[in-house]
Scaffold this active site. Structure first.
Site, PDB file in Angstrom:
ATOM      1  N   ASN A   8       0.871  -1.176   0.000  1.00 30.63           N
ATOM      2  CA  ASN A   8       0.000   0.000   0.000  1.00 30.63           C
ATOM      3  C   ASN A   8       0.907   1.225   0.000  1.00 30.63           C
ATOM      4  OD1 ASN A   8      -1.786   2.055   0.527  1.00 30.63           O
ATOM      5  ND2 ASN A   8      -2.306   1.381   2.599  1.00 30.63           N
ATOM      6  N   TRP A   9       1.036   1.844  -1.169  1.00 31.20           N
ATOM      7  CA  TRP A   9       1.974   2.968  -1.289  1.00 31.20           C
ATOM      8  C   TRP A   9       1.415   4.246  -0.655  1.00 31.20           C
ATOM      9  CZ3 TRP A   9       4.141   2.663  -7.059  1.00 31.20           C
ATOM     10  CH2 TRP A   9       4.806   1.437  -7.220  1.00 31.20           C
ATOM     11  N   LYS A  10       0.156   4.226  -0.297  1.00 37.13           N
ATOM     12  CA  LYS A  10      -0.510   5.395   0.299  1.00 37.13           C
ATOM     13  C   LYS A  10      -0.293   6.639  -0.587  1.00 37.13           C
ATOM     14  CE  LYS A  10       0.047   3.331   4.817  1.00 37.13           C
ATOM     15  NZ  LYS A  10      -0.117   3.507   6.229  1.00 37.13           N
ATOM     16  N   HIS A  96      -9.553   0.897   4.883  1.00 36.78           N
ATOM     17  CA  HIS A  96      -8.296   1.131   5.604  1.00 36.78           C
ATOM     18  C   HIS A  96      -8.572   2.087   6.758  1.00 36.78           C
ATOM     19  CE1 HIS A  96      -4.218   2.379   6.505  1.00 36.78           C
ATOM     20  NE2 HIS A  96      -3.810   1.306   5.831  1.00 36.78           N
ATOM     21  N   GLU A  98      -7.029   4.509   7.828  1.00 36.06           N
ATOM     22  CA  GLU A  98      -6.821   5.929   7.527  1.00 36.06           C
ATOM     23  C   GLU A  98      -8.046   6.524   6.829  1.00 36.06           C
ATOM     24  OE1 GLU A  98      -3.042   5.401   5.599  1.00 36.06           O
ATOM     25  OE2 GLU A  98      -2.153   4.921   7.548  1.00 36.06           O
ATOM     26  N   GLU A 166      -5.568  -5.376  10.492  1.00 37.09           N
ATOM     27  CA  GLU A 166      -4.575  -4.340  10.760  1.00 37.09           C
ATOM     28  C   GLU A 166      -4.923  -3.631  12.066  1.00 37.09           C
ATOM     29  OE1 GLU A 166      -2.539  -3.064   6.888  1.00 37.09           O
ATOM     30  OE2 GLU A 166      -4.259  -1.764   7.165  1.00 37.09           O
ATOM     31  N   GLY A 172       2.096   2.013  10.856  1.00 34.59           N
ATOM     32  CA  GLY A 172       3.025   3.129  10.718  1.00 34.59           C
ATOM     33  C   GLY A 172       3.662   3.565  12.031  1.00 34.59           C
ATOM     34  N   SER A 210       3.210  -2.390  10.449  1.00 38.51           N
ATOM     35  CA  SER A 210       4.665  -2.347  10.675  1.00 38.51           C
ATOM     36  C   SER A 210       5.363  -3.668  10.347  1.00 38.51           C
ATOM     37  CB  SER A 210       4.973  -1.912  12.113  1.00 38.51           C
ATOM     38  OG  SER A 210       4.464  -0.611  12.346  1.00 38.51           O
ATOM     39  N   GLY A 231       2.669  -1.176   4.365  1.00 33.80           N
ATOM     40  CA  GLY A 231       2.667   0.251   4.067  1.00 33.80           C
ATOM     41  C   GLY A 231       4.084   0.742   3.847  1.00 33.80           C
ATOM     42  N   GLY A 232       4.671   1.310   4.904  1.00 34.81           N
ATOM     43  CA  GLY A 232       5.992   1.940   4.802  1.00 34.81           C
ATOM     44  C   GLY A 232       7.036   1.088   4.093  1.00 34.81           C
TER      45      GLY A 232
HETATM   46  C1  PEP Z   1      -0.907  -0.055   6.064  1.00 33.39           C
HETATM   47  O1  PEP Z   1      -0.999   1.126   5.823  1.00 33.39           O
HETATM   48  O2  PEP Z   1      -1.761  -0.832   5.623  1.00 33.39           O
HETATM   49  C2  PEP Z   1       0.208  -0.503   6.881  1.00 33.39           C
HETATM   50  C3  PEP Z   1       0.183  -1.714   7.355  1.00 33.39           C
HETATM   51  O3  PEP Z   1       1.221   0.397   7.098  1.00 33.39           O
HETATM   52  P1  PEP Z   1       2.644   0.091   7.783  1.00 33.39           P
HETATM   53  O4  PEP Z   1       3.179  -1.166   7.171  1.00 33.39           O
HETATM   54  O5  PEP Z   1       3.488   1.291   7.452  1.00 33.39           O
HETATM   55  O6  PEP Z   1       2.386  -0.069   9.238  1.00 33.39           O
END
Ligand code: PEP
Length: 247
Positions: A8-10, A96, A98, A166, A172, A210, A231-232
């Site tokens: 997920n490049w956000k 998600h 967010e 999640e 994050g 994470s 994500g990151g």
């Molecule tokens: C996400 O945004 O779905 C996520 C899991 O982010 P991160 O890996 O950065 O925690």
């Protein structure tokens, strides 16, 4: 079941960075094609980069990070599922945290979007998870059960739906749920899916929060973890592929 490694490049990256990232991921897979026996890959770039990423896809599928529940028409700023299909998306992330937090998306809206996405042939990645407060109050199972109940549309199957657990407090933040927490929640989700759907034992359940190369192996070793939503760490080809290597 093959693990699904989903990035997920956000809201990150310009066009040049998006191109370089998908090129680097594809190049790494090309050097180690055996990994495709173990993993399926999907990346979810921002809408504006979908076209350029599509042009560079070889072994990776593409998804979007949101969609409208409505068909094409007078809905300024929205993107329809038909548009996503047309540009080559196969997946769409919905619900998600967010989007639940910043756009106040409710379970019912997520279900409507999922219905529209499935009708257009898109596979949804539906995110569920509790906040830190909810976990501290011991309510995580109730929260996730309610999200599953209300944000999944009719007609869910292994072919059109992926669930991503999640925990909001792990996204994050660098904090990861412990293998025991993940084991308990994934078993709980599996139980709910099996109780409701004929192929509930085959619907993939991803863990997200994470995930990085250093913790991926212990997370993937947990029963009912069928992949990761990343994500990151999906913004660096080395890290993304390092996670896949752990699978
Ligand atoms: C996400 O945004 O779905 C996520 C899991 O982010 P991160 O890996 O950065 O925690």
């Amino acid at each position: 079941m093959k693990k699904l490694i989903a990035g997920n490049w956000k809201m990150n990256g310009n066009a040049a960075e998006a191109s370089a990232l998908i090129e680097a991921v594809e190049a790494k897979i090309a050097k180690d094609m055996d990994i495709l026996d173990k993993c399926d890959f999907v990346v979810c770039p921002p809408f504006v980069h979908l076209g350029l990423v599509r042009a560079k896809l070889e072994n990776v599928a593409m998804g979007a990070q949101n969609c409208s529940q409505r068909g094409n028409g007078a809905f300024t700023g929205d993107i329809s599922c038909a548009m996503l299909r047309d540009i080559g998306a196969r997946y769409v992330i919905l619900g998600h945290s967010e989007r639940r937090q910043y756009h106040k998306e409710k379970d019912e809206t997520i279900a409507a979007k999922a219905q529209a996405a499935n009708a257009e042939g898109l596979i949804t990645i539906i995110c569920v998870g509790e906040t830190e407060e909810e976990r501290e109050a011991g309510k995580q199972n109730d929260i996730v059960a309610a999200q599953l109940e209300k944000s999944l549309p009719d007609g869910v199957s292994e072919d059109n739906t992926v669930i991503a657990y999640e925990p909001v407090w792990a996204i994050g933040t660098g904090k990861t749920a412990t293998p025991d927490d993940i084991r308990a929640m994934h078993a709980f989700i599996r139980g709910k899916l099996v109780a409701k759907y004929d192929d509930g034992d085959k619907i993939r359940i991803l863990y997200g929060g994470s995930v990085k190369p250093s913790n991926a192996a212990e997370i993937f070793a947990v029963e009912h973890v069928d992949g990761a939503l990343i994500g990151g760490a999906s913004l660096k080809a080395d890290d993304f592929m390092g996670i896949a290597a752990a699978a």
